[in-house]
Design a protein around this motif. Sequence first.
Motif, PDB file in Angstrom:
ATOM      1  N   VAL A 157      -7.602  10.454  -1.330  1.00  0.00           N
ATOM      2  CA  VAL A 157      -7.683  10.749   0.219  1.00  0.00           C
ATOM      3  C   VAL A 157      -7.375  12.216   0.317  1.00  0.00           C
ATOM      4  N   PRO A 158      -8.486  13.112  -0.043  1.00  0.00           N
ATOM      5  CA  PRO A 158      -8.152  14.542   0.101  1.00  0.00           C
ATOM      6  C   PRO A 158      -7.476  15.012   1.252  1.00  0.00           C
ATOM      7  N   VAL A 188      -3.706  10.212  -3.063  1.00  0.00           N
ATOM      8  CA  VAL A 188      -4.392   8.970  -3.508  1.00  0.00           C
ATOM      9  C   VAL A 188      -3.644   8.067  -2.602  1.00  0.00           C
ATOM     10  N   ILE A 189      -4.604   6.828  -2.472  1.00  0.00           N
ATOM     11  CA  ILE A 189      -3.898   5.596  -2.004  1.00  0.00           C
ATOM     12  C   ILE A 189      -3.974   4.454  -3.209  1.00  0.00           C
ATOM     13  N   ALA A 192       0.870  -1.237   0.015  1.00  0.00           N
ATOM     14  CA  ALA A 192       0.116  -0.099  -0.096  1.00  0.00           C
ATOM     15  C   ALA A 192       0.940   1.026  -0.067  1.00  0.00           C
ATOM     16  N   VAL A 193       0.530   2.205  -0.846  1.00  0.00           N
ATOM     17  CA  VAL A 193       1.226   3.216  -0.930  1.00  0.00           C
ATOM     18  C   VAL A 193       0.486   4.563  -1.040  1.00  0.00           C
ATOM     19  N   LEU A 194       0.764   5.835  -0.333  1.00  0.00           N
ATOM     20  CA  LEU A 194       0.309   7.021  -0.481  1.00  0.00           C
ATOM     21  C   LEU A 194       0.947   7.601  -1.475  1.00  0.00           C
ATOM     22  N   GLY A 195       0.342   8.291  -2.488  1.00  0.00           N
ATOM     23  CA  GLY A 195       1.121   8.863  -3.520  1.00  0.00           C
ATOM     24  C   GLY A 195       0.074   9.837  -4.480  1.00  0.00           C
ATOM     25  N   VAL A 197      -5.217   8.988   6.525  1.00  0.00           N
ATOM     26  CA  VAL A 197      -4.943   8.292   5.607  1.00  0.00           C
ATOM     27  C   VAL A 197      -4.804   6.871   5.710  1.00  0.00           C
ATOM     28  N   ARG A 198      -4.300   6.504   6.963  1.00  0.00           N
ATOM     29  CA  ARG A 198      -4.461   5.193   7.503  1.00  0.00           C
ATOM     30  C   ARG A 198      -5.842   4.523   7.612  1.00  0.00           C
ATOM     31  N   ARG A 199      -6.761   5.147   7.943  1.00  0.00           N
ATOM     32  CA  ARG A 199      -8.011   4.744   8.076  1.00  0.00           C
ATOM     33  C   ARG A 199      -8.619   4.430   6.569  1.00  0.00           C
ATOM     34  N   LYS A 200      -8.226   5.435   5.579  1.00  0.00           N
ATOM     35  CA  LYS A 200      -8.931   5.469   4.375  1.00  0.00           C
ATOM     36  C   LYS A 200      -8.342   4.172   3.579  1.00  0.00           C
TER      37      LYS A 200
END
Length: 309
Positions: free
Chosen positions: A224-225, A206-207, A189-192, A295-298
Motif C-alpha cells: 500500500v504505497p 504493506v497490509i 488486519a494490520v498496516l505495517g 489504506v482502508r480501501r486496500k
Amino acid sequence: MKTRMPRAGRRTAYALVLAAALPAASFGGPADDAYIASRDKYVAAIAAIAAAEKAGAGNDAVVKQDERARADLLKQMTALLGPLSFKGLEIKPSFSPGALYDGDLESGRPDGLLFHDTNYETRIFVSPEPVLANWVNHEAENLGLRAGEGLDSALRWDPFYTQATGSDAAFEGYVTLPLTAQDGETLHAVLGLFAQGDIGNVPPDVIVIGRRSGGRVSVGTTPVPEASKLIPICTKVWKDFESKANALFAAVQKGGKGTDDPRWDKANALRDEGATAVRACYTREIVAQPQFAAVRRKAEALLQKMRGN
C-alpha cells in the motif's frame, strides 16, 4: 498488538529452522492427521540422509529427497484444501515450506499453499486449520508465544506473519485496521512494514490480514504505497533521536576505541528508542492522515480477494 520481543531475539527466532518432525496432531480429522504423519516420516527420513552425508555419504541425496517429499506433500495439501483460486494471482501455488531439511531458512515456515502475483507483491497463504494449529503449537517458542498460546494468539503476533507470508524480512505491525467479519469468520488486519534491519523513520507500506473461516486459515499481504508518505511530526521525532545518536558516534570515532567505547552501545540504543518512538508516532498519527482512506480501501479489497470475491 502485544509487546514485541527484543530486536535481536526476533532475528534469532526467525533464523531457527524446523529440525525435527512435528508432533502428532490432537485436534485434526483423519485427513489432517494423515498429512502430518506423512510429513513426520519425510522429515525423519531426510534427517537420516543428512546424518549419513555428514558421515561421508554423497551430498545430493538430501536435496533430491526433499524435492520428492515436498512434491508429494503438495498433492496431499491440495487435496486437503480443495480447489482454490484468487483473482489476480497465479493459478498454480507454491508449497510451503520451501524446504524440510535442517539448515535452510525456508524449513521453518508453516505448511500450506502460497499464491502470489507475478511480482510476488500480493500473496495469499492458505492452510487447513488443524495443520496450522499443529505447527503453531510446535513453533510457539520460536515465534515468541508464551506456553499454551495457540493459533488465536499467533494471528495477532507479528512474527507469525513473517513466516506465513513467505517474506525474507521481519514484519513490524504499526496500526490494527478495522474490518467487519462475517458470521463464523475471525479477522486480524494490520498496516505495517517488512524490514531486514533498523527501521528508523520508515513509514508503513504493506497490509497483512489473517483470516480464519470454514476450517481454513489464510494470510494475505499486499503493498500500500499510498501509506508511505512521511509524516512531518514523526520525522521530527526521529531526527531528535538521530542527532543525539550521531553526536555519540562522532565522539566514539574521535576517541579511537571503536565499539569498545561504551558510548557506542548508547548511540545504538538511542537509534532503537527513536525507531520505537517513530513507530508509536505513526500508529497515533496516520489514522488522521488523508492517505489512511486508501489504506482502508486496500485492506477491504485484499479481504474480498481472500474470500474469493
